[in-house]
Design a protein around this motif. Structure first.
Motif, PDB file in Angstrom:
ATOM      1  N   GLN A 119       0.194 -21.176 -12.060  1.00 32.19           N
ATOM      2  CA  GLN A 119       0.840 -20.266 -11.117  1.00 32.19           C
ATOM      3  C   GLN A 119      -0.201 -19.354 -10.492  1.00 32.19           C
ATOM      4  O   GLN A 119      -1.115 -18.881 -11.159  1.00 32.19           O
ATOM      5  CB  GLN A 119       1.937 -19.462 -11.808  1.00 32.19           C
ATOM      6  N   ALA A 120      -0.047 -19.145  -9.205  1.00 27.15           N
ATOM      7  CA  ALA A 120      -1.019 -18.353  -8.452  1.00 27.15           C
ATOM      8  C   ALA A 120      -0.303 -17.353  -7.572  1.00 27.15           C
ATOM      9  O   ALA A 120       0.818 -17.590  -7.110  1.00 27.15           O
ATOM     10  CB  ALA A 120      -1.899 -19.257  -7.596  1.00 27.15           C
ATOM     11  N   ARG A 121      -0.955 -16.228  -7.345  1.00 30.04           N
ATOM     12  CA  ARG A 121      -0.394 -15.250  -6.421  1.00 30.04           C
ATOM     13  C   ARG A 121      -0.485 -15.783  -4.990  1.00 30.04           C
ATOM     14  O   ARG A 121      -1.313 -16.641  -4.672  1.00 30.04           O
ATOM     15  CB  ARG A 121      -1.133 -13.922  -6.555  1.00 30.04           C
ATOM     16  N   LEU A 122       0.372 -15.241  -4.149  1.00 31.67           N
ATOM     17  CA  LEU A 122       0.415 -15.581  -2.741  1.00 31.67           C
ATOM     18  C   LEU A 122       0.377 -14.293  -1.928  1.00 31.67           C
ATOM     19  O   LEU A 122       0.814 -13.243  -2.398  1.00 31.67           O
ATOM     20  CB  LEU A 122       1.697 -16.346  -2.411  1.00 31.67           C
ATOM     21  N   HIS A 123      -0.121 -14.379  -0.720  1.00 31.00           N
ATOM     22  CA  HIS A 123       0.041 -13.264   0.200  1.00 31.00           C
ATOM     23  C   HIS A 123       1.463 -13.293   0.745  1.00 31.00           C
ATOM     24  O   HIS A 123       1.968 -14.359   1.124  1.00 31.00           O
ATOM     25  CB  HIS A 123      -0.953 -13.342   1.354  1.00 31.00           C
ATOM     26  N   LEU A 124       2.109 -12.145   0.766  1.00 34.93           N
ATOM     27  CA  LEU A 124       3.417 -12.008   1.391  1.00 34.93           C
ATOM     28  C   LEU A 124       3.180 -11.704   2.864  1.00 34.93           C
ATOM     29  O   LEU A 124       2.516 -10.713   3.207  1.00 34.93           O
ATOM     30  CB  LEU A 124       4.195 -10.877   0.723  1.00 34.93           C
ATOM     31  N   ALA A 128       5.114 -13.759  11.766  1.00 33.79           N
ATOM     32  CA  ALA A 128       3.911 -14.061  12.541  1.00 33.79           C
ATOM     33  C   ALA A 128       2.697 -14.363  11.672  1.00 33.79           C
ATOM     34  O   ALA A 128       1.630 -14.687  12.196  1.00 33.79           O
ATOM     35  CB  ALA A 128       3.595 -12.905  13.482  1.00 33.79           C
ATOM     36  N   GLY A 129       2.845 -14.257  10.341  1.00 34.06           N
ATOM     37  CA  GLY A 129       1.730 -14.527   9.444  1.00 34.06           C
ATOM     38  C   GLY A 129       0.889 -13.317   9.109  1.00 34.06           C
ATOM     39  O   GLY A 129      -0.171 -13.458   8.486  1.00 34.06           O
ATOM     40  N   ARG A 130       1.338 -12.123   9.492  1.00 37.01           N
ATOM     41  CA  ARG A 130       0.608 -10.902   9.151  1.00 37.01           C
ATOM     42  C   ARG A 130       0.830 -10.555   7.684  1.00 37.01           C
ATOM     43  O   ARG A 130       1.967 -10.528   7.210  1.00 37.01           O
ATOM     44  CB  ARG A 130       1.045  -9.737  10.042  1.00 37.01           C
ATOM     45  N   ILE A 131      -0.259 -10.285   6.980  1.00 29.69           N
ATOM     46  CA  ILE A 131      -0.167  -9.998   5.547  1.00 29.69           C
ATOM     47  C   ILE A 131       0.454  -8.626   5.327  1.00 29.69           C
ATOM     48  O   ILE A 131       0.001  -7.623   5.886  1.00 29.69           O
ATOM     49  CB  ILE A 131      -1.558 -10.081   4.882  1.00 29.69           C
ATOM     50  N   GLU A 132       1.504  -8.592   4.501  1.00 30.46           N
ATOM     51  CA  GLU A 132       2.184  -7.344   4.158  1.00 30.46           C
ATOM     52  C   GLU A 132       1.877  -6.889   2.743  1.00 30.46           C
ATOM     53  O   GLU A 132       1.866  -5.703   2.457  1.00 30.46           O
ATOM     54  CB  GLU A 132       3.705  -7.520   4.298  1.00 30.46           C
ATOM     55  N   ASP A 133       1.649  -7.837   1.848  1.00 28.89           N
ATOM     56  CA  ASP A 133       1.497  -7.484   0.438  1.00 28.89           C
ATOM     57  C   ASP A 133       1.016  -8.727  -0.302  1.00 28.89           C
ATOM     58  O   ASP A 133       0.737  -9.767   0.292  1.00 28.89           O
ATOM     59  CB  ASP A 133       2.838  -7.007  -0.136  1.00 28.89           C
ATOM     60  N   VAL A 134       0.951  -8.604  -1.623  1.00 28.90           N
ATOM     61  CA  VAL A 134       0.662  -9.736  -2.496  1.00 28.90           C
ATOM     62  C   VAL A 134       1.912 -10.000  -3.335  1.00 28.90           C
ATOM     63  O   VAL A 134       2.602  -9.066  -3.744  1.00 28.90           O
ATOM     64  CB  VAL A 134      -0.546  -9.445  -3.411  1.00 28.90           C
ATOM     65  N   PHE A 135       2.212 -11.265  -3.558  1.00 33.68           N
ATOM     66  CA  PHE A 135       3.374 -11.627  -4.357  1.00 33.68           C
ATOM     67  C   PHE A 135       2.968 -12.583  -5.482  1.00 33.68           C
ATOM     68  O   PHE A 135       2.354 -13.611  -5.197  1.00 33.68           O
ATOM     69  CB  PHE A 135       4.438 -12.296  -3.486  1.00 33.68           C
ATOM     70  N   PRO A 136       3.343 -12.297  -6.726  1.00 33.07           N
ATOM     71  CA  PRO A 136       3.870 -11.014  -7.189  1.00 33.07           C
ATOM     72  C   PRO A 136       2.842  -9.909  -6.978  1.00 33.07           C
ATOM     73  O   PRO A 136       1.648 -10.176  -6.867  1.00 33.07           O
ATOM     74  CB  PRO A 136       4.115 -11.248  -8.678  1.00 33.07           C
ATOM     75  N   ALA A 137       3.313  -8.667  -6.954  1.00 32.67           N
ATOM     76  CA  ALA A 137       2.419  -7.527  -6.750  1.00 32.67           C
ATOM     77  C   ALA A 137       1.318  -7.528  -7.801  1.00 32.67           C
ATOM     78  O   ALA A 137       1.526  -7.946  -8.939  1.00 32.67           O
ATOM     79  CB  ALA A 137       3.212  -6.227  -6.837  1.00 32.67           C
ATOM     80  N   LEU A 138       0.139  -7.075  -7.422  1.00 33.37           N
ATOM     81  CA  LEU A 138      -1.022  -7.138  -8.313  1.00 33.37           C
ATOM     82  C   LEU A 138      -0.802  -6.386  -9.614  1.00 33.37           C
ATOM     83  O   LEU A 138      -1.365  -6.754 -10.654  1.00 33.37           O
ATOM     84  CB  LEU A 138      -2.252  -6.574  -7.593  1.00 33.37           C
ATOM     85  N   GLU A 139       0.015  -5.338  -9.584  1.00 36.61           N
ATOM     86  CA  GLU A 139       0.235  -4.577 -10.811  1.00 36.61           C
ATOM     87  C   GLU A 139       1.212  -5.269 -11.759  1.00 36.61           C
ATOM     88  O   GLU A 139       1.418  -4.820 -12.891  1.00 36.61           O
ATOM     89  CB  GLU A 139       0.729  -3.169 -10.489  1.00 36.61           C
ATOM     90  N   VAL A 140       1.832  -6.353 -11.313  1.00 41.80           N
ATOM     91  CA  VAL A 140       2.712  -7.142 -12.181  1.00 41.80           C
ATOM     92  C   VAL A 140       1.880  -8.269 -12.778  1.00 41.80           C
ATOM     93  O   VAL A 140       1.490  -9.204 -12.075  1.00 41.80           O
ATOM     94  CB  VAL A 140       3.911  -7.709 -11.400  1.00 41.80           C
ATOM     95  N   GLY A 141       1.586  -8.195 -14.049  1.00 43.42           N
ATOM     96  CA  GLY A 141       0.720  -9.180 -14.678  1.00 43.42           C
ATOM     97  C   GLY A 141       1.408 -10.516 -14.872  1.00 43.42           C
ATOM     98  O   GLY A 141       2.588 -10.591 -15.214  1.00 43.42           O
ATOM     99  N   PHE A 142       0.682 -11.599 -14.612  1.00 43.44           N
ATOM    100  CA  PHE A 142       1.176 -12.937 -14.906  1.00 43.44           C
ATOM    101  C   PHE A 142       1.232 -13.159 -16.410  1.00 43.44           C
ATOM    102  O   PHE A 142       0.345 -12.730 -17.152  1.00 43.44           O
ATOM    103  CB  PHE A 142       0.229 -13.987 -14.320  1.00 43.44           C
TER     104      PHE A 142
END
Length: 352
Positions: A119-124, A128-142
Motif C-alpha cells: 500500500q502506498a500513499r497517493l496525492h489527493l 484538474a489534477g491540482r494537488i490538495e493533500d496526501v491520502f492518507p494524510a501523512l500524520e496517519v501512519g500505515f
C-alpha cells in the motif's frame, strides 16, 4: 516473486472504467509510462455510455482492451480484469486516478516473498489534477507487517484506496473472485480486508500516484449523509462476513462497536435519518461513548485520539442540530465552510 519470466510479466495494471472518458487517457498514459519493464496494461470497460470505447481503441495493441457486455459494477469489472491478467503483482487502477512513472517499480520491489499487499500513499487532487493533500494524510501512519491482530480487534487497519494498493498474485488467487453483489461499488473494501489474511502488508510513504476527488466518484459520494452512512455500515457487515470466511475469526465474530469508523457511520445514519437507521437499538449517547472508547484504542498520537474521542462525545451528547453539523463537517469535506476546512487541516497536522 519480482523477477519476470518469459510467460509472466512482473506487474499488471488493470484499469477499471465506467463513463470516465474524460479521465481515461491520463490513467492509460500513466500506466504505459511505467519505468518497470514489461508491465502489462489491461483496461476493462464496464459498458460505458460515453466515448470510453473510442478512447480505448485509440491505443491499439499497446493495451489489452476488455469490453464487458453489460454493466456489472466495480467488482465485476475487477474480476474480469484479474481473470485476463498474468502479472506477479497486480494493481487495480480507477480510471479517474493515475500513477506516477515509478509506481510499479516501487511496488514490485516491495512485494517480496510473503507480502500479500503493498500500500502506498497517493496525492489527493482535484478535477484538474491540482494537488490538495496526501491520502492518507501523512500524520496517519500505515499499518505494516501482520495486521491480522488489528483486523480481529477492530475490523480494519490503516490502509488506502484501490489505486494505492497492489497485490501478489499468490494472495489474489486465494481470494478472487470478489463477491460482486456484496461489493458492487467497493472492490478495495473486500480486497484490503481479506488479502492481509494471506500474507504481510508492506507500505510505501512516498505518493506513487494521484487519487482524484470529484462529485461523481466515491470520495464525493453525495449530499445525502444518511444514505451514504447506511451504505457504509452495510458494507462493513459484508467486510466482516468476508473476513470470517477467510480468517480464523470465529462464527460469531463482529467488531462492530470496537470499530471507530463503523461507529462514526452508525452515528451519522442515526442522526440524519433515524426512521431508516438499520440498528433499532442504537442510541446516540451509547454510540458516542463506544466511539470514544474505540478512538482511544487506536494507534495514532494521544492528541489525535483525544480529539477524535471528543468528536464522538460531541456527536453523542450535543443537541441534535450541533451533532448533525459536526458529523457533516467531519465526514463530508465539501460541506465545510472554507475557514472550517482550513482550521480542520491545521488541527489535523497539530494532532498528528
Amino acid at each position: 516473486m519480482n523477477s519476470p519470466t518469459a510467460d509472466r510479466p512482473p506487474f499488471s495494471i488493470v484499469i477499471v472504467n465506467y463513463n470516465y472518458a474524460a479521465f481515461l487517457p491520463q490513467a492509460v498514459d500513466s500506466a504505459l509510462a511505467q519505468t518497470l519493464p514489461g508491465c502489462e496494461v489491461i483496461v476493462v470497460d464496464d459498458r460505458s455510455t460515453d466515448d470510453s470505447r473510442d478512447v480505448m481503441r485509440s491505443y491499439g495493441e499497446r493495451i489489452v482492451a476488455l469490453y464487458r457486455p453489460e454493466n456489472g459494477g466495480m467488482s465485476a469489472a475487477v474480476n474480469t480484469g484479474f481473470t485476463r491478467s498474468s502479472g506477479r503483482v497486480v494493481l487495480f487502477l480507477d480510471a479517474d486516478d493515475y500513477l506516477y512513472p515509478h509506481a510499479a517499480e516501487r511496488m514490485a520491489a516491495a512485494a517480496v516473498d510473503g507480502v500479500a499487499q503493498v500500500q502506498a500513499r497517493l496525492h489527493l487532487v482535484d478535477v484538474a489534477g491540482r494537488i490538495e493533500d496526501v491520502f492518507p494524510a501523512l500524520e496517519v501512519g500505515f499499518d505494516r507487517g501482520d495486521v491480522t491482530a488489528a483486523l480481529r480487534a477492530r475490523g480494519r487497519y490503516s490502509t488506502t484506496v484501490t489505486s494505492g494498493l497492489a497485490f501478489s498474485r499468490a494472495a489474489l488467487e486465494r481470494i478472487m473472485p470478489i463477491p460482486e453483489r456484496a461489493f458492487d461499488r467497493s472492490a478495495d473494501g473486500y480486497l484490503a480486508a481479506v488479502a492481509p489474511l494471506h500474507g504481510r502488508v508492506a507500505g510505501i510513504e512516498e505518493p506513487v500516484g494521484a487519487y482524484r476527488r470529484h462529485d461523481a466518484n466515491h470520495s464525493g459520494f453525495g449530499a445525502n449523509m444518511a444514505k451514504r452512512a447506511r451504505w457504509r455500515v452495510d458494507h462493513d457487515e459484508h467486510r466482516y462476513s468476508a473476513m470470517r470466511e477467510h480468517g480464523d475469526m470465529g462464527a460469531g465474530w463482529s467488531p462492530g462497536l470496537s470499530d471507530a469508523t463503523h461507529v462514526e457511520q452508525r452515528l451519522a445514519s442515526l442522526c440524519f435519518d433515524r426512521a431508516q437507521h438499520p440498528y433499532a437499538r442504537d442510541r446516540r449517547g451509547a454510540l458516542g461513548l463506544a466511539g470514544a472508547r474505540a478512538a482511544f484504542a487506536g494507534t495514532t498520537s494521544l492528541k489525535r485520539r483525544a480529539t477524535n474521542a471528543g468528536l464522538f462525545l460531541l456527536a453523542g451528547f450535543a443537541p441534535a442540530p450541533v451533532a448533525r453539523r459536526s458529523l457533516a463537517w467531519k465526514l463530508e469535506r465539501s460541506s465545510r465552510p472554507r475557514v472550517v476546512d482550513w482550521l480542520a487541516g491545521r488541527l489535523r497536522r497539530l494532532m498528528g
